[in-house]
Design a protein around this motif. Structure first.
Motif, PDB file in Angstrom:
ATOM      1  N   GLY B 442       0.861  -1.299   0.097  1.00  0.00           N
ATOM      2  CA  GLY B 442       0.189   0.030  -0.220  1.00  0.00           C
ATOM      3  C   GLY B 442       0.809   1.308   0.046  1.00  0.00           C
ATOM      4  N   MET B 443       1.989   1.265   0.810  1.00  0.00           N
ATOM      5  CA  MET B 443       2.816   2.315   1.083  1.00  0.00           C
ATOM      6  C   MET B 443       3.610   2.608  -0.513  1.00  0.00           C
ATOM      7  SD  MET B 443       4.292   2.395   4.802  1.00  0.00           S
ATOM      8  CE  MET B 443       5.374   3.701   4.464  1.00  0.00           C
ATOM      9  N   LEU B 444       3.736   1.386  -0.971  1.00  0.00           N
ATOM     10  CA  LEU B 444       4.571   1.385  -2.323  1.00  0.00           C
ATOM     11  C   LEU B 444       3.462   2.031  -3.334  1.00  0.00           C
ATOM     12  CD1 LEU B 444       7.594   0.373  -3.156  1.00  0.00           C
ATOM     13  CD2 LEU B 444       6.171  -1.534  -4.269  1.00  0.00           C
ATOM     14  N   VAL B 445       2.342   1.601  -3.560  1.00  0.00           N
ATOM     15  CA  VAL B 445       1.689   2.075  -4.422  1.00  0.00           C
ATOM     16  C   VAL B 445       1.377   3.409  -4.376  1.00  0.00           C
ATOM     17  CG1 VAL B 445      -0.829   1.721  -5.110  1.00  0.00           C
ATOM     18  CG2 VAL B 445       0.439  -0.190  -4.961  1.00  0.00           C
ATOM     19  N   SER B 446       0.983   3.939  -3.112  1.00  0.00           N
ATOM     20  CA  SER B 446       0.541   5.308  -2.783  1.00  0.00           C
ATOM     21  C   SER B 446       1.973   6.321  -3.102  1.00  0.00           C
ATOM     22  CB  SER B 446       0.048   5.758  -1.387  1.00  0.00           C
ATOM     23  OG  SER B 446       0.897   5.169  -0.315  1.00  0.00           O
ATOM     24  N   GLY B 447       3.055   5.811  -2.727  1.00  0.00           N
ATOM     25  CA  GLY B 447       4.492   6.359  -3.177  1.00  0.00           C
ATOM     26  C   GLY B 447       4.532   6.493  -4.732  1.00  0.00           C
ATOM     27  N   ILE B 448       4.137   5.275  -5.267  1.00  0.00           N
ATOM     28  CA  ILE B 448       4.040   5.542  -6.997  1.00  0.00           C
ATOM     29  C   ILE B 448       3.342   6.332  -7.288  1.00  0.00           C
ATOM     30  CG2 ILE B 448       3.761   3.908  -8.989  1.00  0.00           C
ATOM     31  CD1 ILE B 448       5.192   1.998  -7.582  1.00  0.00           C
ATOM     32  N   LEU B 449       2.152   6.506  -7.069  1.00  0.00           N
ATOM     33  CA  LEU B 449       1.079   7.528  -7.400  1.00  0.00           C
ATOM     34  C   LEU B 449       1.621   8.981  -6.952  1.00  0.00           C
ATOM     35  CD1 LEU B 449      -2.305   5.898  -6.364  1.00  0.00           C
ATOM     36  CD2 LEU B 449      -1.444   5.962  -8.684  1.00  0.00           C
ATOM     37  N   LEU B 450       2.226   9.047  -5.984  1.00  0.00           N
ATOM     38  CA  LEU B 450       2.640  10.460  -5.725  1.00  0.00           C
ATOM     39  C   LEU B 450       3.953  10.710  -6.781  1.00  0.00           C
ATOM     40  CD1 LEU B 450       2.690  12.719  -3.439  1.00  0.00           C
ATOM     41  CD2 LEU B 450       4.405  11.341  -2.273  1.00  0.00           C
ATOM     42  N   LEU B 451       4.884   9.748  -6.915  1.00  0.00           N
ATOM     43  CA  LEU B 451       6.025  10.170  -7.812  1.00  0.00           C
ATOM     44  C   LEU B 451       5.578  10.167  -9.348  1.00  0.00           C
ATOM     45  CD1 LEU B 451       8.688   7.826  -6.566  1.00  0.00           C
ATOM     46  CD2 LEU B 451       8.462  10.157  -6.355  1.00  0.00           C
ATOM     47  N   TYR B 452       4.400   9.538  -9.628  1.00  0.00           N
ATOM     48  CA  TYR B 452       3.874   9.634 -10.861  1.00  0.00           C
ATOM     49  C   TYR B 452       3.311  11.259 -10.988  1.00  0.00           C
ATOM     50  CZ  TYR B 452       1.345   9.155 -15.179  1.00  0.00           C
ATOM     51  OH  TYR B 452       0.963   9.104 -16.505  1.00  0.00           O
ATOM     52  N   SER B 453       2.673  11.630 -10.054  1.00  0.00           N
ATOM     53  CA  SER B 453       1.973  13.104 -10.126  1.00  0.00           C
ATOM     54  C   SER B 453       3.256  14.099 -10.001  1.00  0.00           C
ATOM     55  CB  SER B 453       1.021  13.461  -9.070  1.00  0.00           C
ATOM     56  OG  SER B 453       1.721  13.411  -7.602  1.00  0.00           O
ATOM     57  N   VAL B 454       4.163  13.893  -9.500  1.00  0.00           N
ATOM     58  CA  VAL B 454       5.277  14.803  -9.661  1.00  0.00           C
ATOM     59  C   VAL B 454       6.226  14.724 -11.023  1.00  0.00           C
ATOM     60  CG1 VAL B 454       7.637  15.356  -8.592  1.00  0.00           C
ATOM     61  CG2 VAL B 454       5.751  14.725  -7.180  1.00  0.00           C
ATOM     62  N   ALA B 455       6.434  13.328 -11.439  1.00  0.00           N
ATOM     63  CA  ALA B 455       6.878  13.226 -12.712  1.00  0.00           C
ATOM     64  C   ALA B 455       5.866  13.890 -13.881  1.00  0.00           C
ATOM     65  CB  ALA B 455       7.180  11.699 -12.875  1.00  0.00           C
ATOM     66  N   ARG B 456       4.621  13.673 -13.803  1.00  0.00           N
ATOM     67  CA  ARG B 456       4.008  14.111 -14.766  1.00  0.00           C
ATOM     68  C   ARG B 456       2.670  15.192 -14.448  1.00  0.00           C
ATOM     69  NH1 ARG B 456       7.306  12.027 -17.055  1.00  0.00           N
ATOM     70  NH2 ARG B 456       7.347  10.083 -18.088  1.00  0.00           N
ATOM     71  N   PRO B 457       3.277  16.476 -14.117  1.00  0.00           N
ATOM     72  CA  PRO B 457       2.522  17.477 -13.588  1.00  0.00           C
ATOM     73  C   PRO B 457       1.482  17.869 -14.649  1.00  0.00           C
ATOM     74  CG  PRO B 457       4.760  18.362 -14.166  1.00  0.00           C
ATOM     75  CD  PRO B 457       4.684  16.929 -14.416  1.00  0.00           C
ATOM     76  N   PRO B 458       0.446  18.308 -14.281  1.00  0.00           N
ATOM     77  CA  PRO B 458      -0.476  18.663 -15.230  1.00  0.00           C
ATOM     78  C   PRO B 458       0.066  20.001 -16.062  1.00  0.00           C
ATOM     79  CG  PRO B 458      -1.065  19.469 -13.092  1.00  0.00           C
ATOM     80  CD  PRO B 458      -0.055  18.482 -12.956  1.00  0.00           C
ATOM     81  N   ILE B 459       0.176  19.992 -17.178  1.00  0.00           N
ATOM     82  CA  ILE B 459       0.502  20.852 -18.189  1.00  0.00           C
ATOM     83  C   ILE B 459      -0.351  21.573 -19.152  1.00  0.00           C
ATOM     84  CG2 ILE B 459       2.249  21.951 -19.833  1.00  0.00           C
ATOM     85  CD1 ILE B 459       4.212  19.630 -18.574  1.00  0.00           C
ATOM     86  N   LYS B 460      -0.818  22.811 -18.847  1.00  0.00           N
ATOM     87  CA  LYS B 460      -1.926  23.458 -19.771  1.00  0.00           C
ATOM     88  C   LYS B 460      -1.101  23.606 -21.200  1.00  0.00           C
ATOM     89  CE  LYS B 460      -5.370  25.096 -16.701  1.00  0.00           C
ATOM     90  NZ  LYS B 460      -5.548  26.398 -16.031  1.00  0.00           N
ATOM     91  N   VAL B 461      -1.595  23.874 -22.245  1.00  0.00           N
ATOM     92  CA  VAL B 461      -1.167  24.200 -23.485  1.00  0.00           C
ATOM     93  C   VAL B 461      -2.467  24.785 -24.308  1.00  0.00           C
ATOM     94  CG1 VAL B 461       0.049  23.678 -25.485  1.00  0.00           C
ATOM     95  CG2 VAL B 461       0.415  22.332 -23.412  1.00  0.00           C
TER      96      VAL B 461
END
Lengths: 593, 593
Positions: B442-461
């Motif tokens: 569970g900690m791993l999955v929430s860590g991955i989701l967290l890192l994913y949101s850091v690695a793919r920030p929302p970018i408005k174009v």
């Protein structure tokens, strides 16, 4: 020659084309391309043969393994690669890693190539290319700078002709300095001359400008000649050193340490060794895997990282696109197939890719030429390789890796972003101890810094009548308690009555833990008769908070409206305060909004 | 009674006061406090004695170990704790963990308490309390919900009087259902009656309102009586069941499974066992540590997590502050000292803390009373404990853990934040297999989701003449390549001539890797004659980018100014385009800005 995909293709056609990029360029292949690819292929071949012999020495393997590792990658990349310039083969850094994990044993090295290939292939098929994003620039710089020092110093013993120097860097430095008196004059003189020659040719190449048409014909003709010599400098220097050694051999005295005999012929085609015979039994597969340990993560990951980094650099320079996952597939296939030809793990070589690009390679066909050249030299030249002095190969390695050392990065980071010096220094220093510890510690440190910045986002707090709180970024679970504590502390410390506005215009996403934190904060502040309202929330965040149905949740589209509401509310509570000295006339809360 | 620190103290006085919170409240201790603390302490004591016997059963240890674990925590927390309501002792979840890691062996359980205490103490001294922030709400909910099911089901065998049921949850369910025919009527009837009684008393307590002064005296007097009965319901039910069992015993027939004899007296004071004697030799310390493996991380971490979560909840409810690092020190000391009295790992108990708070405890002095009560029962009551039916203890446990199951969380997350269902479900499902796998996954999955949101920030174009790119959050290294690729792709796909504005007003920080990415992007776009300018950068980010001295870097304070510049520039290039059909009159770039 790099053509985009055509529209109107079926999905399987598109898929096949994506998986076999050769189908994109081969139908349009032209004679002019062939001429360019031939030149580039031969040039790279002249670089790779001496380098392969030298890198095998770095990897702690017999020299022929360098050549065994140098042709399959060229052939495979020609079919599967997406970057025309990249050439796969043995590299200094990969050889350093192999020397750590394969215990100077070809069986381990070949199995490592096979397993790394499988891992890279699996990563490619699972589209895990994005994992490479998590290796930060300071970690890469720290690693390559440390590697350039350790690899160079590792070769000093060959330049000095010392034997029996330990592998561990600090012991190596100590032993080399202690035994510097035992230096063999022949090796030292030859090694230093080779180094000087290589440095000179390299400098010459960098300073050479195209001849102006006004200059005399001789000058104009000599420039391409000098350039060719400079480009093929590794081959020339090794050839010259070999001739010197051969003439000593013929004259009967040999002051130089030679490479020694190299088995002739192509490597046999056979599966990689899944177990290993030792004097007292066999080492089973499981045991071999266990022995290699972290190498099975570090080798494939760094291999891919190096290739993708190089491919991206040249794709950007020469203006084409690469596909990171396809690169993973190409690397994986090259390593797996290579292991059937006794190759050790290979990766993209920066130096040779640069040579390839500079000589104007046109398609990955150049790799075919390079690979053929390696095969030819394996078939016909191995009997001559025994005359190559070790000091000359050491000079080739040193001159290849010294430019990887980037001293300016320390100053740049000090100026631009001091915090990034931490992962850089950690990686740099620990890489002298063990490469894998350095890289892992560096990735860990940069991961921790990253998580810290997520857990403690910048939160601006302004107190001007109301308390305006503005988180600087999205609210993820590690930040939930922090935000709550900050708002609670400031709100309770403020001169009552207090009104808190949470300005969410930088918040792009929020997770459930943060929502729970806000819900508790609302209740908490409500207990102290402090109002908390939200303003300027972005749509997805507002939707989430509305869905959570927080008790007492109020939102205003802008800061100004929230402030206006606060004024009205504070006015009412002040009135209530004054009145309560006499008789309480607090307006019902419903009237306020 | 909870007093803030006084100003004007020396640093060491402040430090001593922080480390010994008892110094804060003891000097102001009053008689009225004593009365409240006495009541609360006795009430909690009446709860902890039957629970301790029952939880020892969950932990797979002889029942007396439950009591051994119940007093040291109370005494230590009285001196070192920062939350007046919290009571330390054996809990259902910690007992479940101990049963996984201590192999039903007291030696392992006591050593685990000692080592967990050392780890918690070290975490407290190193101020690592912030690590708890990385356990997200869905993980905690998933874990507690799964634990409430496994712990309850684990007791069904005792209610039914079945013996020899395996520990593993799925096997347990299978075996229990298969052998349900072997149910012992006595145990089942007693167990279900106890459950009904506990549920009834619990419901009664929740429905009880303070009597209005208009009601008859008998009603008004009976209400506190009913409330006391409901609060001490565990003790009452166990007492009643014990009396039933005793009368059967006296009459000569015994239809109930009893707890069996409990060694009398206090536990000996001796160091925890650092090795263990077995029939063929001793198990050394290293081997014992290795056997416990992940338990050495999971037990201390969850222990602290539970305590801090409970302390925070009650601190917020009763309006005082806790210090997470001081809680770590208190927990660590309690576990270390406890292990000298044969205690297994302890933590804050939600149920008993709630009882403590509801009976109006005033200071941690209440713990002293509770601890004394446990010691008295160990000294004088153990000979009676053997008559307690196992089914009654099972009923106590089930009624304590069933409320921990939170079925609504699934619906809430579906409504509020669906992505958070992933860590919740992963934790929930894997906890049935093995608790530690569930929590870690569970900690791993929430860590991955967290890192994913850091690695793919929302970018408005936005494309409106110019290309306006607005990253939604800070730029960290995993996002560097992604941002570069997006801008590059969109810029090259746009109808030329193109002008890109990077609006940085959401960017609060940027690291070196992202700076390098932007530098490369600038060069890249420059090669295609595309301008990239920055606007609305926050001060620290602007300083970083200026320090990096990017080639071609231009910044405008606002979007509008950048757009105005773009118009001028696009105008010029359009003119240049038209002119170049005739003669090139491109203005020198210097004139543009």
């Amino acid at each position: 020659m790099w053509v985009p995909r055509e529209p109107g293709q079926r999905w399987w056609q598109r898929e096949v084309r994506r998986r076999l990029p050769v189908l994109g360029w081969l139908p349009r292949y032209s004679l002019s391309c062939l001429r360019l690819d031939l030149t580039a292929g031969v040039t790279v071949g002249l670089t790779v043969v001496p380098q392969a012999l030298a890198y095998a020495e770095v990897a702690g393997l017999p020299v022929q393994y360098g050549l065994y590792s140098s042709f399959v990658g060229c052939f495979v990349y020609c079919l599967l690669g997406t970057a025309k310039d990249v050439t796969l083969g043995p590299t200094a850094i990969m050889s350093l890693l192999v020397s750590s994990y394969a215990f100077h044993d070809p069986a381990y090295a070949v199995l490592l190539a096979f397993l790394s290939g499988c891992i890279q292939l699996a990563m490619g098929l699972l589209h895990l290319g994005f994992l490479l994003d998590f290796v930060s620039c300071p970690v890469i710089k720290g690693f390559t700078s440390a590697a350039s020092i350790t690899i160079s110093f590792n070769q000093v013993k060959n330049i000095l002709g010392l034997q029996g120097i330990p592998r561990q860097f600090f012991l190596q430095v100590y032993e080399t300095l202690r035994r510097i008196g035992e230096t063999r004059a022949g090796d030292a003189i030859l090694g230093l001359s080779c180094l000087a020659a290589l440095a000179g040719l390299r400098a010459m190449k960098n300073r050479l400008h195209p001849a102006a048409s006004t200059e005399p014909l001789a000058t104009r003709a000599s420039i391409p000649l000098v350039r060719s010599c400079a480009t093929a400098r590794n081959a020339l220097v090794v050839l010259a050193a070999g001739l010197v050694a051969y003439s000593f051999q013929v004259s009967g005295s040999q002051p130089l340490t030679l490479t020694g005999s190299v088995p002739r012929g192509l490597p046999p085609f056979r599966p990689p060794p899944f177990s290993k015979a030792v004097p007292n039994g066999t080492v089973p597969f499981g045991r071999m895997v266990q022995d290699m340990g972290a190498g099975l993560a570090v080798v494939p990951l760094l291999g891919v990282l190096e290739t993708v980094a190089i491919a991206k650099a040249f794709a950007s320079q020469n203006d084409y696109r690469i596909d990171a996952n396809q690169e993973l597939l190409a690397m994986g296939t090259a390593n797996i197939l290579g292991s059937f030809f006794s190759s050790y793990p290979i990766t993209g070589s920066f130096g040779r890719t640069a040579v390839n690009a500079q000589t104007g390679v046109c398609t990955p066909m150049g790799g075919l030429v390079t690979g053929t050249l390696v095969l030819l030299s394996l078939a016909y030249l191995t009997s001559l390789f025994c005359y190559i002095p070790k000091a000359a190969l050491a000079a080739v390695i040193i001159s290849a890796v010294v430019p990887m050392f980037d001293a300016r990065i320390f100053r740049t980071l000090w100026r631009v972003k001091r915090l990034d010096l931490v992962p850089l220094c950690v990686t740099f220093l620990l890489c002298f101890w063990e490469v894998q510890y350095g890289i892992m510690a560096g990735m860990l440190v940069s991961g921790i810094l990253l998580l810290y910045s997520v857990a403690r986002p910048p939160i601006k707090v302004l107190e001007q009548g109301v308390l305006l709180v503005q988180p600087g970024s999205s609210l993820h679970f590690p930040a939930a308690d922090h935000l709550r504590d900050i708002i609670r502390d400031r709100a309770l410390a403020a001169s009552s009555p207090c009104f808190v506005i949470l300005d969410g215009h930088h918040i792009t996403s929020i997770d459930y833990t943060a929502v729970v934190g806000l819900a508790e904060l609302l209740q908490d502040l409500h207990k102290h008769s402090i109002s908390l309202v939200f303003c300027s929330l972005q749509d997805p965040v507002l939707r989430t908070l509305l869905a959570a149905d927080l008790e007492g949740f109020r939102h205003f589209p802008s800061w100004e409206e929230a402030a206006r509401c606060s004024e009205a509310e504070l006015e009412v509570s002040r009135t209530a305060c004054i009145d309560s000295t006499g008789e309480s006339s607090l307006l019902p809360a419903g009237l306020i909004q």
